[in-house]
Design a protein around this motif. Structure first.
Motif, PDB file in Angstrom:
ATOM      1  N   HIS A   1      -6.189   5.550  13.572  1.00  0.00           N
ATOM      2  CA  HIS A   1      -5.507   6.567  12.712  1.00  0.00           C
ATOM      3  C   HIS A   1      -4.812   6.005  11.636  1.00  0.00           C
ATOM      4  O   HIS A   1      -5.008   6.359  10.619  1.00  0.00           O
ATOM      5  N   HIS A   2      -3.981   4.767  11.863  1.00  0.00           N
ATOM      6  CA  HIS A   2      -3.412   4.236  10.759  1.00  0.00           C
ATOM      7  C   HIS A   2      -4.258   3.388   9.655  1.00  0.00           C
ATOM      8  O   HIS A   2      -4.103   3.624   8.562  1.00  0.00           O
ATOM      9  N   GLN A   3      -5.220   2.747  10.172  1.00  0.00           N
ATOM     10  CA  GLN A   3      -6.123   1.979   9.598  1.00  0.00           C
ATOM     11  C   GLN A   3      -7.024   2.911   8.505  1.00  0.00           C
ATOM     12  O   GLN A   3      -7.065   2.777   7.596  1.00  0.00           O
ATOM     13  N   HIS A   4      -7.292   4.304   9.001  1.00  0.00           N
ATOM     14  CA  HIS A   4      -7.759   5.190   8.442  1.00  0.00           C
ATOM     15  C   HIS A   4      -6.944   5.702   7.249  1.00  0.00           C
ATOM     16  O   HIS A   4      -7.451   5.689   6.098  1.00  0.00           O
ATOM     17  N   ALA A   5      -5.713   5.954   7.717  1.00  0.00           N
ATOM     18  CA  ALA A   5      -4.813   6.240   6.479  1.00  0.00           C
ATOM     19  C   ALA A   5      -4.285   5.259   5.652  1.00  0.00           C
ATOM     20  O   ALA A   5      -4.506   5.599   4.275  1.00  0.00           O
TER      21      ALA A   5
ATOM     22  N   CYS B   1       5.181  11.313  -2.046  1.00  0.00           N
ATOM     23  CA  CYS B   1       6.025  10.525  -1.178  1.00  0.00           C
ATOM     24  C   CYS B   1       5.340   9.015  -1.125  1.00  0.00           C
ATOM     25  O   CYS B   1       4.374   8.840  -1.466  1.00  0.00           O
ATOM     26  N   PRO B   2       5.940   8.147  -0.443  1.00  0.00           N
ATOM     27  CA  PRO B   2       5.496   6.915  -0.194  1.00  0.00           C
ATOM     28  C   PRO B   2       3.951   6.531   0.351  1.00  0.00           C
ATOM     29  O   PRO B   2       3.256   5.958   0.021  1.00  0.00           O
ATOM     30  N   ASP B   3       3.993   7.536   1.341  1.00  0.00           N
ATOM     31  CA  ASP B   3       2.614   7.708   2.137  1.00  0.00           C
ATOM     32  C   ASP B   3       1.513   8.321   1.510  1.00  0.00           C
ATOM     33  O   ASP B   3       0.371   7.897   1.290  1.00  0.00           O
ATOM     34  N   ARG B   4       1.843   9.631   0.975  1.00  0.00           N
ATOM     35  CA  ARG B   4       0.855  10.469   0.487  1.00  0.00           C
ATOM     36  C   ARG B   4       1.751  11.801  -0.347  1.00  0.00           C
ATOM     37  O   ARG B   4       2.699  11.938  -0.091  1.00  0.00           O
ATOM     38  N   PRO B   5       0.998  12.646  -1.036  1.00  0.00           N
ATOM     39  CA  PRO B   5       1.752  13.642  -1.400  1.00  0.00           C
ATOM     40  C   PRO B   5       1.795  14.888  -0.393  1.00  0.00           C
ATOM     41  O   PRO B   5       0.913  14.958   0.562  1.00  0.00           O
ATOM     42  N   TYR B   6       2.816  15.429  -0.300  1.00  0.00           N
ATOM     43  CA  TYR B   6       3.217  16.696   0.489  1.00  0.00           C
ATOM     44  C   TYR B   6       3.341  17.973  -0.449  1.00  0.00           C
ATOM     45  O   TYR B   6       3.666  17.767  -1.663  1.00  0.00           O
ATOM     46  N   ALA B   7       3.221  19.029   0.249  1.00  0.00           N
ATOM     47  CA  ALA B   7       3.641  20.488  -0.277  1.00  0.00           C
ATOM     48  C   ALA B   7       4.845  20.599  -1.063  1.00  0.00           C
ATOM     49  O   ALA B   7       4.803  21.022  -2.193  1.00  0.00           O
ATOM     50  N   TRP B   8       5.841  20.177  -0.144  1.00  0.00           N
ATOM     51  CA  TRP B   8       7.271  20.304  -0.939  1.00  0.00           C
ATOM     52  C   TRP B   8       8.212  19.438  -0.636  1.00  0.00           C
ATOM     53  O   TRP B   8       9.126  19.003  -1.566  1.00  0.00           O
ATOM     54  N   ASN B   9       8.211  18.261   0.428  1.00  0.00           N
ATOM     55  CA  ASN B   9       9.072  17.486   0.591  1.00  0.00           C
ATOM     56  C   ASN B   9       8.390  16.493   1.310  1.00  0.00           C
ATOM     57  O   ASN B   9       7.276  16.366   1.784  1.00  0.00           O
ATOM     58  N   CYS B  10       9.396  15.517   1.619  1.00  0.00           N
ATOM     59  CA  CYS B  10       8.350  14.076   2.216  1.00  0.00           C
ATOM     60  C   CYS B  10       8.659  13.947   3.880  1.00  0.00           C
ATOM     61  O   CYS B  10       8.520  13.188   4.369  1.00  0.00           O
ATOM     62  N   ILE B  11       9.307  15.317   4.520  1.00  0.00           N
ATOM     63  CA  ILE B  11       9.420  15.406   5.987  1.00  0.00           C
ATOM     64  C   ILE B  11       8.336  16.235   6.371  1.00  0.00           C
ATOM     65  O   ILE B  11       8.062  17.204   6.061  1.00  0.00           O
ATOM     66  N   SER B  12       7.685  15.567   7.241  1.00  0.00           N
ATOM     67  CA  SER B  12       6.606  16.059   8.147  1.00  0.00           C
ATOM     68  C   SER B  12       6.701  15.785   9.621  1.00  0.00           C
ATOM     69  O   SER B  12       7.344  14.850   9.964  1.00  0.00           O
ATOM     70  N   ALA B  13       5.826  16.667  10.636  1.00  0.00           N
ATOM     71  CA  ALA B  13       6.118  16.215  11.939  1.00  0.00           C
ATOM     72  C   ALA B  13       5.437  14.709  12.224  1.00  0.00           C
ATOM     73  O   ALA B  13       6.172  14.101  12.978  1.00  0.00           O
ATOM     74  N   ASN B  14       4.389  14.688  11.500  1.00  0.00           N
ATOM     75  CA  ASN B  14       3.772  13.248  11.751  1.00  0.00           C
ATOM     76  C   ASN B  14       4.713  12.112  11.120  1.00  0.00           C
ATOM     77  O   ASN B  14       4.722  11.236  12.052  1.00  0.00           O
ATOM     78  N   ARG B  15       5.337  12.322   9.899  1.00  0.00           N
ATOM     79  CA  ARG B  15       6.141  11.192   9.689  1.00  0.00           C
ATOM     80  C   ARG B  15       7.350  11.083  10.508  1.00  0.00           C
ATOM     81  O   ARG B  15       8.013   9.962  10.654  1.00  0.00           O
ATOM     82  N   HIS B  16       7.834  12.026  10.799  1.00  0.00           N
ATOM     83  CA  HIS B  16       9.059  12.139  11.740  1.00  0.00           C
ATOM     84  C   HIS B  16       8.946  11.384  12.949  1.00  0.00           C
ATOM     85  O   HIS B  16       9.983  10.668  13.513  1.00  0.00           O
TER      86      HIS B  16
ATOM     87  N   VAL C   1       0.834  -1.283  -0.063  1.00  0.00           N
ATOM     88  CA  VAL C   1       0.079  -0.022  -0.091  1.00  0.00           C
ATOM     89  C   VAL C   1       0.883   1.345   0.043  1.00  0.00           C
ATOM     90  O   VAL C   1       1.285   1.551   0.780  1.00  0.00           O
ATOM     91  N   VAL C   2       1.311   1.765  -1.210  1.00  0.00           N
ATOM     92  CA  VAL C   2       2.112   2.954  -1.510  1.00  0.00           C
ATOM     93  C   VAL C   2       1.180   3.862  -2.380  1.00  0.00           C
ATOM     94  O   VAL C   2       0.378   3.392  -3.143  1.00  0.00           O
ATOM     95  N   ASP C   3       1.449   5.105  -1.883  1.00  0.00           N
ATOM     96  CA  ASP C   3       0.626   6.093  -2.994  1.00  0.00           C
ATOM     97  C   ASP C   3       0.873   5.925  -4.040  1.00  0.00           C
ATOM     98  O   ASP C   3       2.010   5.912  -4.879  1.00  0.00           O
TER      99      ASP C   3
END
Length: 338
Positions: free
Chosen positions: A323-327, A250-265, A33-35
């Motif tokens: 939360h993970h199941q929803h994502a 990104c592997p999980d979903r699209p981001y605005a500029w890069n694949c680093i976010s607070a949630n994924r970190h 399950v990858v974007d």
């Protein structure tokens, strides 16, 4: 009466609670399950046949998903296996693409395909400023078509070439003058059409200098949202045609500029994105109860605090799982726009 020691009785129960909570299967990233946009845009770059990899901001019409490119950079493939881009209703052949410096060399297909020894009629080019700008150290030349050279003063010096549209009529020629040539006004009166085209600097003294310069084309620098920040974070650049914005896929979903976010970190250290079966590891801080103090009144407070810790851990575990199941469901149903 001395209070009855409850701890030895419930100690096995506490161990069981700890075991059940910590060993309960926390959700892992579902295998496969990858974007979908990440999968499509990270595929091996396609080409038209000449070996030039076509990737962001470009995409080949009918061969690559347009979301992996940027608006205004759609390419086609000609019969010779070369990528072409349409600018102001003219097709320009792309000879070189330098992604690092965002520069490419293009030539007008009319000039490139001409093998008759004459200069074919074309249109002046005005680069769309929102997408391109002429690279440094380029120049412009005036191509004057349908010129009746017999009416021009013999003292005027100019370079005359056969006019493809007038066949053997030697009185009709194409004159080539530099961008700011002072003779331009007088010479233009004897011609029917004027076209201005960019070229690389060339040897004006050589008869075939301008012909080679027109075939070789010129260098332009493109303008699109920068891709380096996204690439450095492991993503692939593209564009969302729904909200009309650049996206980093990104592997999980699209981001605005890069694949680093607070949630994924926060989760990337414990989530194996490759989908292997390694379990999650979770550290828990529990209240310490000394064995030589069993049965003392304060132990009841410790036990109460212990159960509160377990309850908190259980609630947050369930919240994380939900939360993970929803994502995961969102990622599985995400559709690709072609």
């Amino acid at each position: 009466m001395k209070p009855k020691n409850l701890f030895p009785t419930i100690f096995p129960l506490l161990n069981l609670c700890i075991f059940l909570i910590l060993s309960s299967p926390l959700p892992r990233k579902s295998q496969g399950v990858v974007d979908p946009y990440f999968l499509v845009c990270s595929a091996e770059p396609d080409n038209c046949g000449d070996g030039q990899p076509i990737k962001y901001p470009f995409h080949i019409r009918s061969k690559q998903n347009r979301s992996c490119g940027y608006p205004g950079f759609e390419l086609s493939c000609n019969n010779n296996g070369q990528p072409t881009i349409n600018i102001q209703s003219n097709d320009y052949i792309i000879h070189n693409i330098f992604y690092e410096t965002e520069i490419l060399r293009v030539s007008n297909s009319d000039f490139w395909n001409s093998t008759t020894g004459c200069i074919p009629l074309t249109q002046s080019i005005s680069l769309p400023s929102a997408r391109f700008e002429l690279a440094p150290f380029q120049t412009h030349v005036n191509l004057l078509y349908g010129c009746n050279t017999s009416t021009l003063e013999s003292t005027l010096r100019f370079s005359a070439y056969p006019d493809c549209d007038h066949g053997e009529n030697k009185n009709r020629s194409v004159l080539v003058l530099a961008e700011n040539d002072q003779k331009l006004r007088n010479v233009s009166e004897a011609c029917t059409t004027r076209v201005v085209v960019p070229v690389e600097p060339y040897e004006r003294e050589k008869r075939d200098g301008i012909e080679r310069a027109l075939r070789n084309g010129f260098w332009v620098k493109w303008k699109a949202s920068t891709c380096s920040i996204c690439q450095e974070s492991g993503g692939w650049c593209g564009f969302n045609y729904t909200d009309r914005h650049f996206k980093c896929f990104c592997p999980d979903r699209p981001y605005a500029w890069n694949c680093i976010s607070a949630n994924r970190h926060l989760t990337q250290q414990s989530v194996d994105w490759q989908g292997n079966d390694e379990p999650y590891e979770m550290g828990v801080s529990l209240p310490a109860i000394s064995s030589d103090r069993l049965g003392e009144p304060n132990d009841h407070d410790n036990i109460h605090h212990f159960f509160f810790t377990l309850s908190y851990l259980q609630v947050n575990t369930l919240s994380f799982r939900s939360h993970h199941q929803h994502a995961t469901r969102f990622g599985a149903t995400h559709m690709i726009e072609r």
